[in-house]
Design an enzyme around this catalytic site. Sequence first.
Site, PDB file in Angstrom:
ATOM      1  N   THR A  27       0.876  -1.078   0.104  1.00  0.00           N
ATOM      2  CA  THR A  27      -0.067   0.025  -0.129  1.00  0.00           C
ATOM      3  C   THR A  27       0.837   1.200   0.050  1.00  0.00           C
ATOM      4  OG1 THR A  27      -0.010   0.334   2.446  1.00  0.00           O
ATOM      5  CG2 THR A  27      -1.644  -1.424   1.523  1.00  0.00           C
TER       6      THR A  27
ATOM      7  N   ILE B 178       7.229  -2.577   7.000  1.00  0.00           N
ATOM      8  CA  ILE B 178       7.279  -0.814   7.210  1.00  0.00           C
ATOM      9  C   ILE B 178       7.917  -0.449   5.842  1.00  0.00           C
ATOM     10  CG2 ILE B 178       7.880   1.228   8.412  1.00  0.00           C
ATOM     11  CD1 ILE B 178       6.109  -0.850   9.979  1.00  0.00           C
ATOM     12  N   LYS B 179       7.148   0.271   5.133  1.00  0.00           N
ATOM     13  CA  LYS B 179       7.750   1.020   3.746  1.00  0.00           C
ATOM     14  C   LYS B 179       8.282   2.371   4.098  1.00  0.00           C
ATOM     15  CE  LYS B 179       5.530   0.859  -0.716  1.00  0.00           C
ATOM     16  NZ  LYS B 179       4.171   1.004  -1.458  1.00  0.00           N
ATOM     17  N   ILE B 180       9.441   2.373   3.604  1.00  0.00           N
ATOM     18  CA  ILE B 180      10.328   3.656   3.928  1.00  0.00           C
ATOM     19  C   ILE B 180      10.520   4.385   2.666  1.00  0.00           C
ATOM     20  CG2 ILE B 180      12.122   4.651   5.252  1.00  0.00           C
ATOM     21  CD1 ILE B 180      11.890   2.213   7.181  1.00  0.00           C
TER      22      ILE B 180
END
Length: 219
Positions: free
Chosen positions: A27, A83-85
């Site tokens: 997402t 976790i998207k960073i």
Amino acid sequence: MEFFLDTADVDEIREIAAWGILDGVTTNPSLIKKSGRDFKEVVAEIASICDGPISAEVTAMDTAGMIEQGLALKAELPENVIIKIPCTPEGLAATKVLSDEGIKTNVTLIFSASQALMAAKAGATYVSPFIGRIDDTGHDGMELIAEIMNTWANYDIDTKVLAASIRHPTHVLQCIQLGAHTATMPAKTFRQLMSHPLTDKGLEGFMRDWAEVEAAGNA
Ligand code: E4P
């Protein structure tokens, strides 16, 4: 190769998950906006539908803020959320800290092999090069995937290359040829990968003939 869905639409995720081959979901803030739903609520629901990695993106721009958001998302959301960073210097530092804590990460918005390698050095679980957005600029996004896979072949790197911003089935097939570990795509592309007019036509013929076998009492 892992197949991920790139959406926050739970109906689409349920539809494709029912096929039995969905490996994960990505997402981003724009997809969350499109869903019209509460961020954490929708990510938690997605994580209950698909037990593979579900990427939830931090929105802080500074390292401390990204770490704080990443830790909070891990504490509040199901175990399979990663976790998207964003691929910035601040994001790199946050990736290093979260990876050292054993938290899985997906470094996103990658547009060069050097960015991918640096994210891998920071311990990213996934790096996400964006193919379609490069194509949109008149360049060939697939060249970036090739460049990254060549780089990976030179070193002992555990980080998976997650081809993103996929627009059509050919993108996926080319990624497979290049050995990308993962591809994330919209539901439309998933459906296109599975459909063929000759399958439909062939099945129609088989069913028509089978109806006659039944009518003759031979089933
Ligand atoms: C990847 O994780 C991103 O969410 C996504 O692939 C971006 O794709 P787009 O360029 O179609 O927005």
